[in-house]
Motif scaffolding. Structure first.
Motif, PDB file in Angstrom:
ATOM      1  N   PHE A 135       0.834  -1.201   0.000  1.00 34.55           N
ATOM      2  CA  PHE A 135       0.000   0.000   0.000  1.00 34.55           C
ATOM      3  C   PHE A 135       0.874   1.258   0.000  1.00 34.55           C
ATOM      4  O   PHE A 135       1.602   1.503   0.976  1.00 34.55           O
ATOM      5  CB  PHE A 135      -0.924   0.020   1.216  1.00 34.55           C
ATOM      6  N   PRO A 136       0.799   2.071  -1.061  1.00 36.09           N
ATOM      7  CA  PRO A 136       1.628   3.280  -1.118  1.00 36.09           C
ATOM      8  C   PRO A 136       1.409   4.197   0.083  1.00 36.09           C
ATOM      9  O   PRO A 136       2.353   4.828   0.561  1.00 36.09           O
ATOM     10  CB  PRO A 136       1.152   3.967  -2.404  1.00 36.09           C
ATOM     11  N   GLY A 239       1.135   2.546  -6.995  1.00 34.74           N
ATOM     12  CA  GLY A 239      -0.066   3.303  -6.658  1.00 34.74           C
ATOM     13  C   GLY A 239      -0.692   3.889  -7.909  1.00 34.74           C
ATOM     14  O   GLY A 239      -0.010   4.114  -8.910  1.00 34.74           O
ATOM     15  N   ALA A 240      -2.005   4.137  -7.834  1.00 38.98           N
ATOM     16  CA  ALA A 240      -2.724   4.627  -9.003  1.00 38.98           C
ATOM     17  C   ALA A 240      -2.976   6.124  -8.928  1.00 38.98           C
ATOM     18  O   ALA A 240      -3.305   6.751  -9.911  1.00 38.98           O
ATOM     19  CB  ALA A 240      -4.057   3.897  -9.125  1.00 38.98           C
ATOM     20  N   THR A 241      -2.844   6.673  -7.731  1.00 40.35           N
ATOM     21  CA  THR A 241      -3.096   8.093  -7.581  1.00 40.35           C
ATOM     22  C   THR A 241      -2.104   8.643  -6.556  1.00 40.35           C
ATOM     23  O   THR A 241      -1.372   7.877  -5.929  1.00 40.35           O
ATOM     24  CB  THR A 241      -4.570   8.335  -7.164  1.00 40.35           C
ATOM     25  N   TYR A 243      -0.848  10.626  -3.068  1.00 39.02           N
ATOM     26  CA  TYR A 243      -1.245  10.758  -1.661  1.00 39.02           C
ATOM     27  C   TYR A 243      -0.442  11.886  -1.031  1.00 39.02           C
ATOM     28  O   TYR A 243       0.734  12.078  -1.364  1.00 39.02           O
ATOM     29  CB  TYR A 243      -0.975   9.473  -0.881  1.00 39.02           C
ATOM     30  N   THR A 299     -10.261  12.506  -2.849  1.00 42.28           N
ATOM     31  CA  THR A 299     -11.399  11.613  -2.648  1.00 42.28           C
ATOM     32  C   THR A 299     -11.535  11.238  -1.171  1.00 42.28           C
ATOM     33  O   THR A 299     -12.565  10.757  -0.752  1.00 42.28           O
ATOM     34  CB  THR A 299     -11.256  10.332  -3.479  1.00 42.28           C
ATOM     35  N   THR A 319      -6.120  11.461   0.006  1.00 44.16           N
ATOM     36  CA  THR A 319      -5.961  10.689  -1.226  1.00 44.16           C
ATOM     37  C   THR A 319      -6.340  11.633  -2.350  1.00 44.16           C
ATOM     38  O   THR A 319      -7.477  12.105  -2.420  1.00 44.16           O
ATOM     39  CB  THR A 319      -6.918   9.476  -1.235  1.00 44.16           C
ATOM     40  N   VAL A 320      -5.367  11.947  -3.192  1.00 47.78           N
ATOM     41  CA  VAL A 320      -5.581  12.956  -4.228  1.00 47.78           C
ATOM     42  C   VAL A 320      -6.491  12.380  -5.316  1.00 47.78           C
ATOM     43  O   VAL A 320      -6.321  11.229  -5.725  1.00 47.78           O
ATOM     44  CB  VAL A 320      -4.226  13.392  -4.820  1.00 47.78           C
ATOM     45  N   ARG A 321      -7.458  13.172  -5.719  1.00 48.73           N
ATOM     46  CA  ARG A 321      -8.344  12.704  -6.784  1.00 48.73           C
ATOM     47  C   ARG A 321      -7.541  12.520  -8.067  1.00 48.73           C
ATOM     48  O   ARG A 321      -6.689  13.341  -8.413  1.00 48.73           O
ATOM     49  CB  ARG A 321      -9.456  13.734  -6.988  1.00 48.73           C
ATOM     50  N   SER A 322      -7.830  11.432  -8.743  1.00 49.18           N
ATOM     51  CA  SER A 322      -7.093  11.082  -9.947  1.00 49.18           C
ATOM     52  C   SER A 322      -7.086  12.266 -10.924  1.00 49.18           C
ATOM     53  O   SER A 322      -8.134  12.843 -11.206  1.00 49.18           O
ATOM     54  CB  SER A 322      -7.781   9.872 -10.575  1.00 49.18           C
TER      55      SER A 322
END
Lengths: 435, 422
Positions: A135-136, A239-241, A243, A299, A319-322
């Motif tokens: 988990f990032p 990670g996908a987005t 933080y 988000t 958690t930054v929105r994509s």
């Protein structure tokens, strides 16, 4: 609201008992004042590993029999390790709670540290660490803590650095156990449907004869005052987005600013449960949610203050929105912090946060476990009286207090800013079917 | 010990509009908790994966009486919590507040379930959150392995073949009208259950529920989707490499059973022995305690309205995947061939019946149990009969149930560091 019976046995064991008959259940907790705070470089993670080994049996309860006993009685049990403490607990039908008290007294003294078991547990714990590394947001938190503290052991992760986990020996573990597992370094907490006098007698019978043990070595490290902002940027796959994780140095739980800081936390992201790690709050009307989530920048957005034995950090996380730049989220956080410093919180907003706090104190009474966590964690980092006084202290916090603590602690020179930026994309699945 | 819920202490009513409501007192709690289910989960997504979750996530974001921020403000000012989320089968709403605030809490619960407004600006915000979550989950190894498992274990038209998250393209394209249409069709009182537990007299609680939900009308609920899943015919293995990870997460399993399956209790006990009792059952004992290769290794029987998966899940270093899989299969085979030991079976029985009070310690936990009892048609005296139900499950029935997890035909899905290079 959290009235309890308190006593200290001659051997130093602190005892906190709260009788409650709303459900036919009781819980018994044993808190040791030991965690990653008490560890030194080279053997980080040793407290958590000792916790695992206390489930591996004693002479009286060989491996596996403890578990069967609790299962058969319809109970549940577990333990966790934190920076300031290690806590063990059982929840049982109230008429069976005696078993828990005896079991904890036994494993305070007689845990077997078998070399083969230590070896097998090494890979289990490395697996636990590797699961977290996936988990990032976990990796980012670890980096921020390591940077925010340069002298104090709060910089070390509770689970330990991986190379230390490869190197720690059976003797390191046993020595740690013998150093910290004594009545004088422990707090027994019982909450549930029993008679207080009978429970006090039960605890005294089970623990009273255990020698007090030498006082554990003090934690002498004091984090020097920070002289400028610190930053870490993690750019790596996984990670996908993005933080954001910000940490500001704040005082220990014993400091009178605890209540104003908890209210400040409530203004930012809703007043949380008082029991450690309770979460809750929700707080979709809170300032961070409004600015970051309603603002379309993130988000998830939260803040957190875990009452601690030594000066610690107040965290703000998002958690930054994509598709959004992490810098935009950080700027919005700075805006909210400045607002706290410059404008008094309106009385309606302050009242709302206090009402949330009041409700959280009522929810704390539901069941038995959360009360035991609240009592034990406060006793471990400060005094149980701090908890008892907290509802009143929160009630007395003024808008000026909130502005003052914001202006005192949420400063550029006290903060560490960590960001995680994603790098790389997932790949497609390979599938094969056997004939 | 008395069971935590007895039929005599539960008030139950079906309102004229079809909503089933239940209430139980939990004196001295100082709080009330609600649990509501609506059969409006992703099983009705059809060819729009992610639709039910989008609707569920939008409920609290504004109603025709309250803007989203005003709703949040009112709940926060009560120190209350109200959240809703769609799973595969149902949407669940959970809420709690101080007991004096029950009428207001019920009012807000009714608004968000019956009368959500799907405000365009909030819909866009929710869309952004859902798309971010889909991307985050797309790199979360546990989620990736689960998705792959579902795709491989179930036919494409089965509700359990996919995650309720949906896919990016669909969620990006869903419009407000689609959300409203889904809500109109599936959020109907006949498909809903509401349970209230707390510091309130049950009859009075039901009156308050009736008052709050009187205006809810809708068509008859849709039947459950057919959802037939054949057991796998062979071993199917799939693996998704995810860069930047330390650990491989694996899911090994088969389509399981529904709560109405005649063998449900035997399956539940086989699962308990296999991967739960004690520290994660026989699998935990072998994979974690003996081999020391995993922090977590457990089994789970996801029996609901439909036959969800029966799976074993574990997280291991990539070099240990094959060892862990072999050990898991060996434990399943042992349970099939030797069955539970007499004392092991006795342990499982005493655990299941003895632990009810401990498992239902909290008021929200009781509310959820009450709603579950209704959702699965278990009867209000369920917990009073529970010991007898468990006692009637024989050793042979458990062995037969264990054979529903064949070790020669299963799906294995793995996600983590790329092992093909090794």
């Amino acid at each position: 609201m959290l009235d309890h019976y308190a006593t200290t046995l001659p051997n130093g064991l602190q005892v906190l008992i709260q009788e409650s008959h709303t459900t036919p259940v009781a819980t018994f907790w044993l808190w040791y004042r030991v965690g990653s705070r008490n560890e030194t470089p080279g053997t980080t993670g040793v407290s958590h590993w000792v916790e695992h080994l206390l489930f591996k049996g004693t002479q009286s309860y060989p491996s596996g029999t403890m578990m069967r006993l609790i299962d058969r009685l319809g109970g549940r049990w577990n333990a966790f390790t934190w920076k300031d403490y290690t806590a063990y607990f059982e929840v049982l039908p109230a008429d069976r709670i005696e078993t828990a008290v005896r079991l904890e007294a036994d494993r305070m003294q007689h845990a077997i540290f078998d070399a083969d078991v230590v070896a097998s547990e090494r890979t289990v714990i490395i697996s636990e660490r590797e699961g977290a590394e996936n988990f990032p947001s976990y990796i980012l938190r670890e980096e921020v803590d390591a940077l925010a503290f340069k002298a104090h052991p709060y910089r070390q992760p509770v689970i330990g650095w991986k190379e230390d986990l490869r190197a720690i020996t059976r003797d390191d573990l046993y020595r740690h156990y013998r150093t910290y597992y004594h009545p004088g370094n422990a707090i027994a907490v019982a909450v549930g449907a029993f008679d207080t006098t009978a429970m006090a007698a039960l605890i005294e019978t089970a623990f009273g004869e255990i020698p007090p043990g030498p006082p554990p070595p003090p934690v002498r490290a004091v984090e020097p005052e920070q002289s400028g902002e610190r930053r870490v940027v993690l750019r790596r796959p996984g990670g996908a987005t993005a933080y954001l994780h910000m940490a500001y140095h704040v005082p220990a739980a014993s400091h009178p600013d605890l209540a104003p800081l908890l209210v400040l936390d409530g203004v930012l992201s809703g007043f949380k449960g008082i029991a450690a790690f309770d979460g809750g709050g929700g707080g979709r009307s809170s300032r961070l949610y409004r600015a970051l989530v309603d603002g379309g920048l993130a988000t998830e957005a939260s803040s957190a203050l875990t009452p601690s034995a030594d000066p610690t950090v107040f965290r703000i996380m998002a958690t930054v929105r994509s598709g959004v730049e992490v810098a935009a989220v950080e700027a919005a956080v700075h805006g909210e912090v400045a607002r706290l410093q410059e404008e008094p919180v309106p009385s309606s907003e302050l009242d709302k946060v206090k009402r949330q706090a009041l409700a959280q104190f009522v929810y704390l009474r539901d069941g038995v476990s959360r009360r035991a966590v609240a009592l034990g964690s406060f006793a471990a980092v400060d005094r149980p009286q701090t908890l008892a006084a907290l509802a009143d202290a929160v009630g007395r916090v003024t808008a000026d207090d909130v502005a003052r603590v914001a202006g005192t602690y949420l400063l550029e020179t006290r903060r560490t800013v960590g960001s995680y930026l994603p790098d790389g994309a997932p790949r497609r699945a390979r599938v094969e079917q056997a004939a | 010990m008395n069971p935590p819920i007895a039929a005599a202490e539960v008030a139950r009513a079906v309102l004229p509009n079809g909503l089933t409501c239940l209430a139980k007192a939990s004196p001295g709690a100082g709080m009330v908790a609600l649990c509501a289910y609506v059969r409006a989960g992703a099983m009705y997504d059809g060819d729009q994966p992610g639709l039910a979750r989008f609707v569920g996530a939008s409920l609290v974001r504004g109603t025709h009486r309250h803007r989203g921020p005003d709703l949040a403000e009112a709940l926060d000012a009560m120190g209350a919590s109200l959240s809703a989320s769609a799973g595969i089968e149902t949407v669940s709403l959970a809420a709690h507040s101080l007991s004096d605030d029950l009428p207001r809490l019920l009012g807000f619960a009714a608004e968000v379930l019956v009368d959500p407004a799907f405000p365009p600006d909030e819909v866009e915000r929710v869309r952004g959150e859902l798309l971010t979550a889909i991307r985050v989950n797309g790199l979360d190894t546990r989620q990736v392995a689960e998705r792959l498992f579902r795709r491989l274990a179930y036919p494409a038209d089965h509700p359990h073949s996919r995650s309720p998250d949906g896919d990016e393209a669909t969620v990006a394209g869903l419009d407000r009208a689609a959300l409203q249409a889904f809500h109109r069709m599936h959020y109907v009182p006949g498909a809903a259950i509401l349970a209230v537990v707390g510091d309130v007299e049950p009859g009075a609680a039901l009156d308050q529920v009736a008052a709050a939900f009187a205006g809810w009308h809708g068509d008859a609920p849709l039947p459950l989707p057919a959802g037939r899943a054949a057991p796998p015919a062979a071993v199917v293995r799939g693996e998704t490499p995810v860069p930047g990870k330390s650990q491989s997460d694996l899911v090994l399993g088969v389509p399981g059973a529904s709560r109405r399956d005649p063998d449900y209790y035997a399956l539940m006990m086989a699962n308990l022995l296999l991967g739960q009792l004690g520290l994660m059952g026989r699998i935990g004992q072998r994979v974690r305690e003996k081999l020391g290769v995993a922090y977590y290794a457990y089994s789970d029987l996801r029996a609901g309205l439909l036959a969800g998966p029966w799976w074993v899940r574990a997280g291991v270093n990539p070099v240990n995947v094959d060892r862990a899989v072999a050990a898991i299969l060996a434990e399943i085979e042992t349970l099939q061939s030797s069955g539970p030991a007499p004392d092991e079976l006795e342990d499982a029985r005493t655990f299941l019946t003895g632990s009810l009070a401990v498992r239902l310690e909290s008021t929200p936990g009781l509310a959820q149990m009450l709603a579950d009892i209704e959702l699965y048609g278990l009867g209000l005296d369920y917990l009073e009969r529970y010991a007898a139900i468990i006692g009637a499950v024989s050793r042979d029935a458990i062995v037969r149930a264990a054979h529903r997890f064949p070790t020669t035909a299963y799906v294995l899905a793995v996600a983590g560091p790329d092992r093909s290079a090794a």
